[in-house]
Design a protein around this motif. Sequence first.
Motif, PDB file in Angstrom:
ATOM      1  N   SER A  91     -22.274  14.400  28.350  1.00 15.98           N
ATOM      2  CA  SER A  91     -20.959  14.279  27.699  1.00 15.98           C
ATOM      3  C   SER A  91     -21.072  14.484  26.198  1.00 15.98           C
ATOM      4  O   SER A  91     -20.195  15.108  25.581  1.00 15.98           O
TER       5      SER A  91
ATOM      6  N   SER B 293     -23.347  16.344  24.694  1.00 16.30           N
ATOM      7  CA  SER B 293     -23.575  17.774  24.506  1.00 16.30           C
ATOM      8  C   SER B 293     -22.270  18.546  24.604  1.00 16.30           C
ATOM      9  O   SER B 293     -21.985  19.423  23.786  1.00 16.30           O
ATOM     10  N   ARG B 294     -21.431  18.213  25.605  1.00 14.89           N
ATOM     11  CA  ARG B 294     -20.146  18.907  25.768  1.00 14.89           C
ATOM     12  C   ARG B 294     -19.245  18.672  24.554  1.00 14.89           C
ATOM     13  O   ARG B 294     -18.612  19.592  24.058  1.00 14.89           O
TER      14      ARG B 294
ATOM     15  N   ASN C 273     -20.570  20.653  21.558  1.00 11.12           N
ATOM     16  CA  ASN C 273     -20.298  22.089  21.702  1.00 11.12           C
ATOM     17  C   ASN C 273     -18.806  22.392  21.558  1.00 11.12           C
ATOM     18  O   ASN C 273     -18.431  23.417  20.977  1.00 11.12           O
ATOM     19  N   ALA C 274     -17.945  21.479  22.060  1.00 11.40           N
ATOM     20  CA  ALA C 274     -16.499  21.674  21.887  1.00 11.40           C
ATOM     21  C   ALA C 274     -16.140  21.580  20.401  1.00 11.40           C
ATOM     22  O   ALA C 274     -15.303  22.342  19.905  1.00 11.40           O
TER      23      ALA C 274
ATOM     24  N   ASN D  33     -21.586  26.563  27.152  1.00 17.00           N
ATOM     25  CA  ASN D  33     -22.192  25.240  27.216  1.00 17.00           C
ATOM     26  C   ASN D  33     -21.186  24.175  27.626  1.00 17.00           C
ATOM     27  O   ASN D  33     -21.523  23.217  28.316  1.00 17.00           O
ATOM     28  N   VAL D  34     -19.945  24.339  27.177  1.00 16.61           N
ATOM     29  CA  VAL D  34     -18.909  23.350  27.512  1.00 16.61           C
ATOM     30  C   VAL D  34     -18.533  23.479  28.986  1.00 16.61           C
ATOM     31  O   VAL D  34     -18.452  22.492  29.714  1.00 16.61           O
TER      32      VAL D  34
ATOM     33  N   SER E 169     -25.089  22.611  29.219  1.00 12.88           N
ATOM     34  CA  SER E 169     -25.949  23.279  28.235  1.00 12.88           C
ATOM     35  C   SER E 169     -27.125  23.970  28.905  1.00 12.88           C
ATOM     36  O   SER E 169     -27.660  23.480  29.900  1.00 12.88           O
TER      37      SER E 169
ATOM     38  N   LEU F  78     -11.932  20.124  32.828  1.00 15.80           N
ATOM     39  CA  LEU F  78     -12.460  19.537  31.602  1.00 15.80           C
ATOM     40  C   LEU F  78     -11.440  18.579  31.002  1.00 15.80           C
ATOM     41  O   LEU F  78     -10.274  18.591  31.351  1.00 15.80           O
TER      42      LEU F  78
ATOM     43  N   PRO G 259     -11.932  19.383  25.040  1.00 14.94           N
ATOM     44  CA  PRO G 259     -12.591  20.688  25.276  1.00 14.94           C
ATOM     45  C   PRO G 259     -11.615  21.779  25.682  1.00 14.94           C
ATOM     46  O   PRO G 259     -11.745  22.936  25.263  1.00 14.94           O
TER      47      PRO G 259
END
Lengths: 183, 51
Positions: free
Chosen positions: A4, A6-7, A10-11, A56-57, A61, A139, A143
């Motif tokens: 979460s 990481s998401r 990236n967002a 990635n999102v 990743s 999502l 995001p």
Amino acid sequence: MSDSTSRALNASFVLVVCAILLGAFSVQFVAGELPCPLCLLQRLAMLGVGFGAMLNVVYGSSPRHYGVALASAIFGGIVAGRQILLHVVPGSEAYGSAFVGLHLYTWSFIAFLGTGIVLSAMLMFDRPNREVTMAAGRLGLFPRVALGLLVAIAAANFVGALLLCGLGICPGDPQGYALLSWL
Amino acid sequence: MMAGAFLAFVASMLLAWRGSPGWAMAAFAMALALSIGIFVGHMDTSLNLQF
């Protein structure tokens, strides 16, 4: 780094890319400075960076996704560096107006350099996620808004490039929208 | 050409959004190849293009 986190990172990265591209749009439509071909190529490279973060999102990743973003950042850095070198030649004028003391292509070079460093750091610390595949529709709101904005900006850039260059080669120093003058 | 590269990017993002990572990567590869082609073409001084 958790999935979460990481998401979310990236967002957020996608939103930064959107902010940079919206800044370029404001120079085009508010300040009235039409983009040169190298400027458009830098926008394309920034979209590539955003596309890598988008993967990635949506899919979790992966080094492959970071590779997409890094390849785009390297390409964008080369294009921006080339434009800087064109305008440091004695006797050559700069393209466009300066922003906070530097021209946009110099800011662009700094942005691509910073992007490369941030992406490399994220690649070092982010753990590949093997659970993968989350359809974009499932999502969270943040995001989805970030990705939707990126797609909308990419589409707007397509329309802008079509109006500016038509289907041929973009003019080196555009004075107007080529497609509109043909119609 | 330039509009085509942007269009390939839009396609890659929509394909990624719709859950087709393979096709999305293929569209991205096309967009990047077009971008590099345009860049190299413009860099070639034989075309005598100025920025």
